[in-house]
Motif scaffolding. Structure first.
Motif, PDB file in Angstrom:
ATOM      1  N   GLN A   1       0.825  -1.198   0.000  1.00  0.00           N
ATOM      2  CA  GLN A   1       0.000   0.000   0.000  1.00  0.00           C
ATOM      3  C   GLN A   1       0.860   1.248   0.000  1.00  0.00           C
ATOM      4  OE1 GLN A   1      -2.711  -0.267   3.292  1.00  0.00           O
ATOM      5  NE2 GLN A   1      -3.910  -1.871   2.326  1.00  0.00           N
TER       6      GLN A   1
ATOM      7  N   GLN B   1      -7.628   2.693  -3.600  1.00  0.00           N
ATOM      8  CA  GLN B   1      -8.492   1.542  -3.288  1.00  0.00           C
ATOM      9  C   GLN B   1      -9.888   1.727  -3.884  1.00  0.00           C
ATOM     10  OE1 GLN B   1      -7.112  -1.082  -1.783  1.00  0.00           O
ATOM     11  NE2 GLN B   1      -8.967  -2.240  -2.028  1.00  0.00           N
TER      12      GLN B   1
ATOM     13  N   MET C   1      -9.554   1.106  -7.575  1.00  0.00           N
ATOM     14  CA  MET C   1      -9.282  -0.295  -7.896  1.00  0.00           C
ATOM     15  C   MET C   1     -10.524  -1.167  -7.729  1.00  0.00           C
ATOM     16  SD  MET C   1      -5.411  -0.980  -6.512  1.00  0.00           S
ATOM     17  CE  MET C   1      -5.670  -0.410  -4.860  1.00  0.00           C
TER      18      MET C   1
ATOM     19  N   ALA D   1      -8.728  -5.013  -7.145  1.00  0.00           N
ATOM     20  CA  ALA D   1      -8.420  -4.961  -5.716  1.00  0.00           C
ATOM     21  C   ALA D   1      -8.511  -6.350  -5.091  1.00  0.00           C
ATOM     22  CB  ALA D   1      -9.372  -4.004  -5.008  1.00  0.00           C
TER      23      ALA D   1
ATOM     24  N   ARG E   1      -2.845  -2.757 -10.376  1.00  0.00           N
ATOM     25  CA  ARG E   1      -2.818  -2.096  -9.060  1.00  0.00           C
ATOM     26  C   ARG E   1      -1.577  -1.221  -8.941  1.00  0.00           C
ATOM     27  NH1 ARG E   1      -4.532  -7.180  -7.251  1.00  0.00           N
ATOM     28  NH2 ARG E   1      -2.414  -7.734  -6.622  1.00  0.00           N
TER      29      ARG E   1
ATOM     30  N   ARG F   1      -1.695   2.757  -8.246  1.00  0.00           N
ATOM     31  CA  ARG F   1      -1.040   3.344  -7.068  1.00  0.00           C
ATOM     32  C   ARG F   1       0.079   4.312  -7.471  1.00  0.00           C
ATOM     33  NH1 ARG F   1      -1.522  -2.177  -4.037  1.00  0.00           N
ATOM     34  NH2 ARG F   1      -3.242  -1.692  -2.618  1.00  0.00           N
TER      35      ARG F   1
END
Length: 145
Positions: free
Chosen positions: A35, A46, A49, A63, A74, A78
């Protein structure tokens, strides 16, 4: 002749199979399973995702998916969120790259109007046909008597 054909077949199968196997041997992207340090940015990532579909899984979001491709997606989400990019711009980039299927929230486009209009047209035609059928039905019954 048989040896030549067998050699060609073996060479082709090795050339085609090895790259496919190598894809799964790559390590996951750095942000695939880690994360972001900033909780606000991670919450943004999040939320985004959860609205994006994994292209390899059966209706799982990126996710929730453990597929390598979902991990790469992902990571992209991010890293772009961390760089300050807007979530909707990231969604638009992913849709442009992978198509409308990647998003759980499809965009309204002019080409989609038949999908919404077709059921209404079918219901209207059914109502017209049933109306005509019911109007003629009792008249035939009275003539038979």
């Amino acid at each position: 002749m048989k040896r030549l054909i067998l050699a060609i077949w073996a060479t082709l199968s090795v050339l085609l199979v090895v790259p496919a196997l190598a894809q799964d041997q790559l390590p996951p992207a750095p942000l695939a399973y880690r994360q972001l340090d900033d909780p606000v940015l991670e919450a943004k990532a999040q939320r985004l995702m959860e609205t994006l579909r994994c292209l390899k899984c059966q209706s799982q979001s990126i996710a929730d998916s453990d597929a390598p491709m979902a991990g790469d997606m992902r990571h992209q989400v991010r890293s772009r969120i961390a760089a300050g990019e807007d979530p909707e711009a990231i969604r638009a980039w992913l849709i442009e790259r992978y198509g409308d299927y990647v998003s759980y929230a499809p965009q309204n486009k002019p080409i989609m109007w038949p999908l919404f209009a077709a059921p209404l047209v079918i219901l209207l035609l059914a109502a017209i046909l049933l109306r005509g059928r019911f109007r003629r039905g009792p008249a035939k019954a009275e003539r038979a008597e």
